[in-house]
Design a protein around this motif. Structure first.
Motif, PDB file in Angstrom:
ATOM      1  N   PHE D 430       0.700  -1.368   0.065  1.00 17.80           N
ATOM      2  CA  PHE D 430       0.168  -0.072   0.049  1.00 17.80           C
ATOM      3  C   PHE D 430       0.997   1.166   0.053  1.00 17.80           C
ATOM      4  CE2 PHE D 430      -0.245   2.198   4.382  1.00 17.80           C
ATOM      5  CZ  PHE D 430       0.767   1.345   4.795  1.00 17.80           C
ATOM      6  N   ILE D 462     -12.750   2.974  -4.786  1.00 15.08           N
ATOM      7  CA  ILE D 462     -11.344   2.953  -4.697  1.00 15.08           C
ATOM      8  C   ILE D 462     -10.871   3.780  -3.473  1.00 15.08           C
ATOM      9  CG2 ILE D 462      -9.298   3.281  -5.514  1.00 15.08           C
ATOM     10  CD1 ILE D 462      -9.791   1.772  -7.839  1.00 15.08           C
ATOM     11  N   ALA D 463     -11.566   5.153  -3.638  1.00 12.58           N
ATOM     12  CA  ALA D 463     -11.309   6.152  -2.828  1.00 12.58           C
ATOM     13  C   ALA D 463     -11.173   5.945  -1.369  1.00 12.58           C
ATOM     14  CB  ALA D 463     -11.953   7.490  -3.147  1.00 12.58           C
ATOM     15  N   TYR D 464     -12.560   5.190  -1.144  1.00 12.12           N
ATOM     16  CA  TYR D 464     -12.788   4.821   0.282  1.00 12.12           C
ATOM     17  C   TYR D 464     -11.818   3.667   0.690  1.00 12.12           C
ATOM     18  CZ  TYR D 464     -16.861   7.787   1.153  1.00 12.12           C
ATOM     19  OH  TYR D 464     -17.797   8.959   1.332  1.00 12.12           O
ATOM     20  N   SER D 466      -8.863   2.868  -0.399  1.00 19.28           N
ATOM     21  CA  SER D 466      -7.687   3.196  -0.094  1.00 19.28           C
ATOM     22  C   SER D 466      -7.534   3.582   1.308  1.00 19.28           C
ATOM     23  CB  SER D 466      -7.091   3.694  -1.287  1.00 19.28           C
ATOM     24  OG  SER D 466      -7.486   5.374  -1.125  1.00 19.28           O
ATOM     25  N   GLY D 467      -8.246   4.354   1.763  1.00 18.06           N
ATOM     26  CA  GLY D 467      -8.262   4.815   3.326  1.00 18.06           C
ATOM     27  C   GLY D 467      -8.092   3.645   4.127  1.00 18.06           C
ATOM     28  N   ILE D 468      -9.127   2.613   3.986  1.00 19.43           N
ATOM     29  CA  ILE D 468      -9.294   1.553   4.613  1.00 19.43           C
ATOM     30  C   ILE D 468      -8.173   0.811   4.671  1.00 19.43           C
ATOM     31  CG2 ILE D 468     -10.700  -0.396   5.121  1.00 19.43           C
ATOM     32  CD1 ILE D 468     -13.056   1.141   3.928  1.00 19.43           C
ATOM     33  N   ALA D 470      -5.190   1.630   4.000  1.00 21.02           N
ATOM     34  CA  ALA D 470      -4.021   2.267   4.505  1.00 21.02           C
ATOM     35  C   ALA D 470      -4.149   1.912   6.229  1.00 21.02           C
ATOM     36  CB  ALA D 470      -3.907   3.652   4.504  1.00 21.02           C
TER      37      ALA D 470
END
Ligand code: SF4
Ligand code: SF4
Ligand code: SF4
Ligand code: SF4
Ligand code: SF4
Ligand code: SF4
Ligand code: SF4
Ligand code: SF4
Lengths: 282, 129, 359, 637, 124, 148
Positions: D430, D462-464, D466-468, D470
């Protein structure tokens, strides 16, 4: 402008601008509280002071991670002002924060640990919105390059009101301002003592403060992108947004992490995602 | 302004639990438990309140026999009992939350129960070495 | 494998102005266990009563706590006076009531500020303390001390207020009332304050009684328990009405205290209207003999000063059952199952005063 | 291209050998030499694919089709046998249906014989073969040391290692078969072999749980697999029998190929553990770690995404494609979210595998050239980084006897090297300069323009996600480096073979990150060119420069480490003023001595495993039914 | 809250700019204790009643000693002094790096002149 | 003037005082006195602090706490004892649980008298402490350079 020149200018000028903004922020905050407040250059004094202190740490590795944090935040900003790909800017930004979090984890101290976890929650809360900002700007500019975005002749904000709103919402997280100063805050009275920065001191803490200042400038740079090549309007917007953030900081208590993340995600979904979704249909 | 006389009812230790039960069932609130030295012995006073009128129960005590804790009836009594145990050295049995002597940590054990410590500190002690 | 986090909370912790310690066991941020540990302020001053003249001891009793300093002194004097059967001048009792109410306001404002701070509401903290300075000014002007007043004496008070002073106080009251209204509105209506306090730290009506809560804690849970209702001192002549709320959460307790600010102003106005002329101090001769439990209402709730004397100039026993000590069991009850972020809010909501709690 | 035959048959030969060899050192020699040869051969295949266009190859044996059919029948027969024995009648039923369908297909195929090359190879096959050959080979070698320790620790479990290694190689053989088959009937045959092998490997520990989970894997894969014969029927009933060739089918365009491609993609979804089929993959974690690594990084699940990727050009802009992409997207989001609530390292890896596969599926589903570019990069990076993670977690597991992430606290002092490798693996999953993130970046680029507004929907997902992502990776990293009490450094018990494999994999991770532009220029872009005729410059030069700068930064950083560690004086932790009486111990309330204990957040009030999987399984079923409906309606029209 | 904030902003800070502005004092403020040694009869009543034990009186040496950093400025001694020679002034003692003990020696009894000495004895 | 003097961060600890001095320390931060004018911040964390503002006479269990906090502060650092209790134990000097003054536990650089110490005195005390802080920094620098 030559991208390397721009990056170099950022590295040199950002601390100056950042210190001034932070200093004014502190004065304005003080005035809002009916106090006089510190001198404008106080953030600068603080950083210099921290660099003068003797170094203490639980484990030496702490400083290493913070060093990486600072480097990557500077790198992020340089990339941004050099006109690089905005998605890469965002990813480098995230990388920088992960280093901060790792630095907080190293010490295995309860407060730093909880601070680190909260820092991650904040990261998780803002990440979607920041990516959506990039996508929205792409939709308007047809390019992911910051260099192209700042040359946009019109006002992207007119097409991206929701994205802008969402961005301002999460800006509060990024500036570590109430009500979303979960992981660490500017003043001491919080349940986590100093949260993620609890175990840092001296030079290391100075690096964190410096990184925060660079970060501030980068975040304000994002506001600029919403106003294309209209320098005057973006400057006005930056001032207005900063004042607004300070006002919000002074008018709210800190909320719980559950409220922070769910509200951020909700705003992202409704304002940010709704906006780019609508744009893609049009 | 002169307040009315206060009545203190003295009972035996074995009556304590029963009496406290009676107070509890009558809807009294536990106000406090206090302890004082009476000659060589001690006396414990339990204070209850209902409708803003205090009622007191008093039992004799000493440092050898343990007093039954009333924390099974009034949970809140654990703070007072721990405190008395620490300051006076009077043992209690069956405290709901027993700090075992760490509730109030003192430089001398049971400062209120040990007579010699009154003279422990000299007046003209030099403070700043 | 347990997913637990163990956090030593206090004694040195910036949200706690005073040292107290909690062992917090967390899962994520939910508190599964919170065991308090006290004794960081225990000085053992009750023992000093065996060494000091019972009259000089007033000054020590005032330093049980720097916040309710005045009321501690007054209650101690009241206890000794009862033991000795003294009838002190009525004017002194009225003055004590006025100063008591000022102390209460300064304490409540201080608490409101700290409470705001526990939620991370820095500005509100500053505003509460700004208003509080006005109270301190009055206290310093009339007694000579900002926080330790030092005007109580066995047999009355050592300072009087003249008519000019009363008029000055009366003219200041509307301003204070406006300030209080503004602050109360924020505590009551601010959205973020509501999310942090409503439904947090629930203490049901029954539990509050059962656990022996006192002061705003029990009044926030729907019981009208206020020692001022017994009419000690001058209170029998003042129109006193306790502030009671029924919700039993942090918000309710906060509003009880905010409401008491107004009550205090009313009482002060009341007392100034009705204060009789006369002496403020009577000479005290002889030594006390006997015992007495004096009960008064401090900002944090009812306090009991127990005095036992045997006819010597040193008392045998002075014991203070302070409101904070009585509120510790409810605190432990409220902490179970809350969020870490709520810990400071809940701890502060009993208005912990460790100084007097441990003496 | 005899190489293709070699790659399929040679592992088979090794498998046969291993199944009969009992002596451990002989097995060792065979496994190592077999793995080396397979690895080299697969790299040669990769090299060939770089230099040449797609190659087609007809097997010069008559009636080999019948042999394949007999093979299918044998596999089904075996499955029917074991499922009847274990009273898993649903499995039996589906197998029987499958068999009947297959007979019909065979009848049609025989009456309408098509002349197509059975095997072929192009750049995509080359990439896949290198992944399977190299990483699969490494995992097999790693398994040598691992399985010895495994049996030493679990004397109660039957030691059937000869069979175990036999199946591992059989698996490799079948994987090569899948990626080199042009004839879809062949592909199906190898497909079924992988299903069977995975069943056998998962039930290896022979505990009740293992058997149950093995049957679950079998069931889900069979349900998916059953769609393939239906696709064949559709092909054979509607058009020319030539379309039974993969290449021919894809070239035929969406008009003819969409419905069979959709059906085969459903099989692919099952195999790559997308919602609603995902639970088999999580259950498969009961198997020994090398099995997990093999199934979940480079083989099995990759077969699923491989087949979807093959048909991706067909899906471009089609509703079915969008639905598949949505399944991928939802899977990515939901599996990442569930990973937050897991403390078992292998489960975290399992869910993140599902999530990454979801991303790949989403990229394939949109079917654009950019999407496919991202998908292939993801396949490569994921295979390497994930196998590295699985294997290093396996190693750690044997040293600390726990798979729990909480128990890995401060591992950096105990096993600095292994920790470093886990960190590289996680960073690879990531963090910015590493491959997965490049791919994520590419997929964002890909989605934002494709099939509005659905592309944007995927972007939001994907935006959500990728936060998760991380969150759960970073907290794991944090756990590894959080040092409470420095432990004795102790890495000596780790078998040399394990260690060296880990070194190779971490080196590979870094090399591939550096080399990704090369891979893109020489492999992916030419392949896309043949698929899409025109291909835009996918990664502009400036971005590559930036990537290199970042890599440079990361590499230079360790050197500054030494300078910073020296100057600091050690002070105890801040515990609100309470002194640490010994390291990490303080005296708390009631005078109890307490040890500081810190654990990560699992946020299970928000990211509740049961709730999220229930919801997303629901959505998954809905979408699958929707796909099938469209197919039925489309077929009917 | 926003209203309050803006009001603060408009009204300007409430801060007393100490030390550039003088500190607040009232006529009754208790700052520090002083003695008029000329009237002192060294009776020791103040010493006996001081709750903080801050005073030492020696009749033979004719000294009156105040541990300034121990005196809590309660005023108790003032009320006991038979000669009213103790008083409390409004100004505060300045902070210092060492504890201060003020020793005042009274005039020799027979002469009763103005010979007053102040010795500041510092020790750490 | 060094930066140290322009940005002194404090940590406050109540080592068994009566609260009187503590609330006055807190009052220093509030609008009327606003010590942030001098760059003073209350950090609440010894690792960030330069000045240790301590009140109260240090009771039995606080000794360890006070020492611990002091040790965690990075050099250069100064200690300001606020209030009579912190200076000498004050009225509680004779209590059995009081050690009598902060100086019995850690070295004190500035004493601020008063019961309770007034905010103005506290400000004066901190300003005095700044000079000592600067001296300490110079001393520290020379010793470090000397040894290097
Ligand atoms: S209750 Fe608190 S404020 Fe009141 S006198 Fe006691 S210690 Fe002081
Ligand atoms: S409760 Fe606190 S503020 Fe009140 S008297 Fe006690 S120590 Fe002082
Ligand atoms: S770590 Fe535990 S489960 Fe894994 S092999 Fe060892 S004993 Fe078995
Ligand atoms: S169902 Fe309950 S226990 Fe299971 S993951 Fe959800 S919240 Fe946790
Ligand atoms: S003012 Fe109080 S403390 Fe000071 S010397 Fe007089 S009696 Fe003692
Ligand atoms: S009480 Fe007055 S006269 Fe007597 S010693 Fe003290 S100062 Fe002197
Ligand atoms: S008149 Fe005053 S000075 Fe003389 S003996 Fe009596 S008390 Fe002492
Ligand atoms: S000096 Fe006075 S006000 Fe300060 S803590 Fe001590 S007794 Fe309280």
């Amino acid at each position: 402008m030559n991208p390397f020149l721009a990056a170099a200018l950022f590295i040199i000028l950002a601390p100056v601008v950042g210190v001034l903004i932070t200093g004014l922020d502190r004065i304005l905050t003080a005035r809002m509280q009916g106090r006089v407040g510190p001198p404008v250059l106080q953030p600068w004094y603080d950083i210099r002071k921290l660099f003068q202190k003797k170094q203490v740490a639980v484990w030496g590795a702490q400083s290493f991670f913070i060093f990486c944090y600072l480097i990557f935040i500077i790198f992020t900003g340089a990339l941004f002002f050099a006109g690089g790909d905005i998605l890469l800017v965002i990813f480098a930004f995230t990388l920088g924060h992960v280093f901060l979090v790792l630095g907080a984890y190293v010490s295995y101290s309860p407060y730093a640990h909880i601070g680190a976890e909260r820092e991650l929650i904040q990261l998780m809360a803002v990440e979607p919105m920041i990516i959506i900002v990039a996508i929205g700007l792409y939709q308007v500019n047809d390019s992911f390059l910051v260099g192209d975005m700042i040359n946009h002749p019109g006002l992207p904000i007119l097409l991206l009101p929701g994205v802008f709103l969402g961005f301002i919402y999460i800006l509060t997280f990024k500036l570590r301002k109430s009500p979303f100063d979960l992981a660490t805050s500017h003043h001491a009275h919080q349940e986590l003592v100093k949260g993620s920065t609890t175990e840092f001191s001296g030079f290391t803490l100075g690096m964190i403060e410096l990184a925060h200042i660079y970060e501030l400038v980068v975040m304000l740079g994002f506001i600029w992108l919403f106003f294309g090549n209209n320098l005057f309007l973006s400057a006005v917007a930056i001032v207005v947004i900063m004042v607004l953030e300070i006002l919000v900081d002074n008018c709210t208590s800190r909320v719980r992490w559950q409220d922070a993340i769910t509200s951020a995600w909700f705003v992202t979904l409704v304002a940010g995602a709704g906006n780019i979704f609508a744009l893609s249909i049009m | 302004m002169k307040q009315p006389e206060q009545k203190i009812e003295t009972i035996t230790v074995s009556d304590l639990i029963h009496q406290v039960h009676v107070y509890h069932d009558d809807g009294y609130r536990l106000v406090q438990i206090s302890c004082a030295q009476e000659g060589d012995a001690f006396e414990l006073t339990y204070t209850f309140d209902r409708d803003l009128i205090l009622s007191h129960l008093r039992i004799p005590a000493d440092q050898k026999t343990s007093i039954p804790s009333i924390s099974r009836i009034y949970l809140a009594s654990f703070v007072y009992e721990n405190e008395i145990a620490d300051l006076f050295g009077i043992p209690f049995s069956g405290i709901a939350v027993d700090y075992k002597g760490t509730f109030i940590r003192t430089s001398v054990p049971h400062p209120f129960g040990t007579p010699q410590i009154t003279t422990l500190k000299k007046k003209q002690e030099d403070q700043h070495e | 494998m347990s997913k637990q986090i163990i956090v030593p909370f206090g004694p040195q912790h910036p949200v706690l102005p005073e040292p107290i310690h909690l062992d917090l066991v967390l899962e994520d941020e939910r508190v599964v266990e919170a065991i308090p540990s006290i004794g960081y302020v225990h000085r053992g001053l009750e023992k000093l009563v065996e060494k000091r003249d019972y009259k000089d001891y007033v000054f020590i009793s005032e330093r049980i706590c720097g916040i309710c300093s005045f009321i501690h002194g007054a209650t101690y004097c009241q206890a000794v006076e009862q033991v000795m059967g003294l009838e002190i001048p009525r004017r002194a009792e009225f003055l004590r009531a006025i100063w008591s109410e000022y102390s209460r306001m300064h304490s409540h404002l201080l608490w409101l500020g700290c409470f705001a701070d526990a939620m991370g509401y820095e500005n509100l903290f500053m505003n509460c303390w700004k208003v509080r300075e006005k109270i301190l000014d009055v206290l310093e002007r009339t007694t000579g001390g900002r926080v330790i007043q030092g005007v109580n004496r066995v047999g009355g008070v050592s300072r009087d207020m003249d008519a000019a002073e009363f008029r000055r106080i009366e003219t200041e009251i509307p301003g204070l009332r406006a300030d209080y209204t503004e602050l109360t509105r924020i505590f009551d209506e601010d959205l973020t304050v509501q999310t942090r306090t409503k439904g947090v730290g629930m203490l049901s009506k029954d539990m509050a009684w059962e656990l022996g809560a006192v002061g705003p804690v029990i009044r926030g849970s729907g019981h009208a328990v206020d020692a001022r209702m017994t009419g000690y001192g001058a209170y029998d002549e003042l129109d006193f009405k306790p502030v009671v709320r029924t919700e039993g959460d942090c918000h309710a307790r906060c509003l009880v205290r905010a409401g008491e600010l107004f009550t205090s102003l009313d009482l002060i106005e009341n007392a100034i209207d009705r204060i009789p002329k006369g002496d403020i101090l009577i000479p005290v001769k002889g030594n006390p003999s006997g015992e007495y439990y004096a009960q008064t209402e401090q900002p944090r709730g009812e306090v009991i000063h127990y005095v036992k004397a045997n006819g010597k100039k040193n008392l045998v026993r002075h014991r203070v059952r302070t409101p904070t000590l009585a509120n510790v069991p409810p605190l432990v009850h409220m902490l179970a199952g809350c969020e870490l972020a709520d810990v400071p809010v809940i701890v502060l909501t009993i208005d912990p005063c460790i100084g007097c709690m441990e003496r | 291209m005899e190489l293709l035959i070699f790659l399929i048959l040679f592992p088979l030969l090794i498998a046969g050998l291993l199944a009969v060899i009992q002596a451990e050192h002989v097995r060792r020699a065979v496994v190592i030499s077999g793995a080396v040869l397979v690895g080299i051969a697969s790299l040669v295949a990769l090299a060939f694919s770089v230099t040449s266009q797609a190659v087609f190859y007809s097997v010069p044996v008559n009636n080999i089709g019948i042999l394949v059919f007999i093979g299918d029948i044998l596999i089904s027969g075996y499955i029917i046998f074991v499922s009847l024995k274990a009273r898993q009648y649903v499995v039996t039923g589906i197998t029987v249906i499958q068999l009947i369908l297959l007979c019909a297909v065979e009848y049609l195929a025989l009456t309408n014989h098509a002349h197509i090359p059975e095997l072929f190879s192009d750049q995509l096959s080359g990439i896949m073969s290198a992944i399977i050959g190299v990483i699969g080979g490494l995992i097999c070698v790693y398994a040598l040391g691992y399985m010895r320790e495994y049996h030493a620790e679990h004397p109660d479990r039957p030691d059937t290692r000869p069979r175990f290694f036999g199946i591992m190689f059989l698996f490799l053989s079948a994987m090569f078969g899948i990626i080199f088959s042009n004839n879809l009937l062949w592909l199906f045959f190898f497909w079924e072999i992988t299903t069977l092998c995975s069943y056998l490997l998962i039930r290896y520990p022979n505990t009740d749980e293992a058997i149950k989970n093995a049957f679950r894997a079998l069931l889900f894969n069979l349900i998916g697999g059953a769609c393939i014969p239906i696709a064949f029927l559709v092909i054979l009933l509607t058009g020319e029998s030539e379309l039974i060739g993969l290449h021919e089918l894809v070239s035929a365009g969406p008009g003819l190929a969409l419905i069979p491609a959709g059906l085969i993609a459903v099989a692919g979804l099952a195999k790559s553990a997308q919602f609603p089929f995902s639970s088999w993959l999580v259950g498969a974690m009961v198997a020994p770690t090398p099995v997990s690594a093999l199934l979940h990084s480079s083989t099995m699940v990759k077969a699923g995404v491989y087949i979807i990727a093959r048909f991706a050009p067909v899906f471009e802009g089609e509703l079915i494609g969008i639905l598949i992409a949505l399944i991928g997207g939802i899977t990515f989001l939901a599996a990442s979210a569930i990973a937050i609530s897991q403390s078992n390292a292998k489960k975290v890896l399992a869910y993140s595998t599902i999530a990454n596969l979801g991303l790949i599926v989403a990229c394939c589903g949109v079917g654009t050239a950019e999407g496919l570019w991202a998908a292939i990069l993801l396949i490569i990076f994921h295979a390497i980084a994930k196998s590295l993670l699985f294997l290093s977690v396996g190693t750690v597991e044997h040293q600390i006897h726990s798979r729990n992430i909480e128990d890995m606290s401060g591992l950096v002092t105990k096993m600095p090297r292994i920790t470093m490798m886990i960190l590289i693996g996680i960073a690879g999953m990531f963090l910015a300069p590493f491959g997965m993130l490049i791919s994520k970046w590419a997929s964002l680029h890909a989605f934002v323009e494709s099939v509005p507004p659905f592309g944007i929907l995927l972007v939001i997902i994907i935006a959500y996600g990728s936060g998760i992502t991380a969150f759960f990776w970073a907290k794991w990293m944090g756990k590894l480096i959080a040092v409470g009490e420095p432990q004795q450094k102790d890495e000596s018990h780790i078998p040399g073979s394990e260690k060296s494999i880990l070194y190779i994999l971490s080196a590979l991770t870094i090399v591939v990150c550096f080399g990704f532009p090369v891979i893109s220029w020489y492999l992916i872009e030419p392949w896309l060119l043949t698929m899409y005729q025109s291909v835009t410059e996918l990664i502009s030069l400036s971005n590559i420069e930036i990537m290199f700068m970042m890599l440079f930064l990361v590499l230079i950083m360790p050197f500054s480490l030494a300078r910073f560690t020296r100057s600091a004086t050690r002070v105890p932790r801040y515990l609100c003023g309470i002194p640490e009486s010994e390291t990490m111990v303080f005296t708390g309330s009631c005078g109890i001595k307490r040890e500081i204990e810190l654990s990560n957040y699992y946020l299970d009030t928000i990211f509740c495993e049961k709730r999220i999987s229930r919801i997303s399984v629901g959505i998954g079923i809905f979408l699958i039914v929707l796909i099938l409906n469209i197919i039925i309606v489309g077929g009917g029209l | 809250m926003a209203l309050t904030v803006l009001k603060n902003l408009v009204k300007g800070p409430a801060t007393i700019r100490y030390p550039y502005q003088p500190a607040k004092v009232t006529p009754v403020t208790r700052g520090h204790l002083v003695v008029n040694i000329n009237n002192c009869i060294f009776c020791g009543l103040c010493r006996a009643h001081c709750p903080a034990d801050a005073i030492e009186v020696s009749k033979p040496d004719r000294t009156w000693k105040l541990h300034q950093f121990q005196c809590v400025i309660c005023g108790c001694c003032v009320s006991y002094c038979p000669k009213d020679c103790l008083s409390i002034e409004q100004t505060y003692l300045p902070p210092s790096p060492a504890a201060t003990i003020v020793t005042v020696t009274g005039p020799d009894e027979p002469e009763k002149n103005e010979g007053q000495e102040e010795g500041i004895n510092k020790k750490l | 003037m060094s930066y140290l003097q322009k940005s002194p961060w404090i940590i406050h600890y109540d080592a068994s005082s009566c609260n009187g001095c503590d609330i006055e320390v807190l009052a220093c931060l509030t609008p009327l006195y606003d010590v942030e004018r001098f760059g003073i911040l209350n950090t609440g964390n010894p690792k960030h602090a330069d000045i240790f503002v301590i009140t109260g006479g240090v009771n039995e269990i606080n000794r360890e706490v006070v020492k611990n906090i002091y040790e965690q502060m990075p050099h250069p650092k100064v200690v300001v004892a606020v209030g009579i209790c912190a200076c000498s134990g004050g009225v509680f000097k004779e209590c059995y649980n009081i050690s009598g003054g902060v100086a019995t536990v850690i070295p004190v650089d500035v004493y601020v008298p008063g019961c309770a110490a007034r905010p103005e005195s506290i400000i004066d005390g901190i300003v005095q402490a700044l000079k000592i802080l600067e001296q300490k920094r110079i001393a520290l620098k020379t010793t470090v350079e000397g040894t290097a």
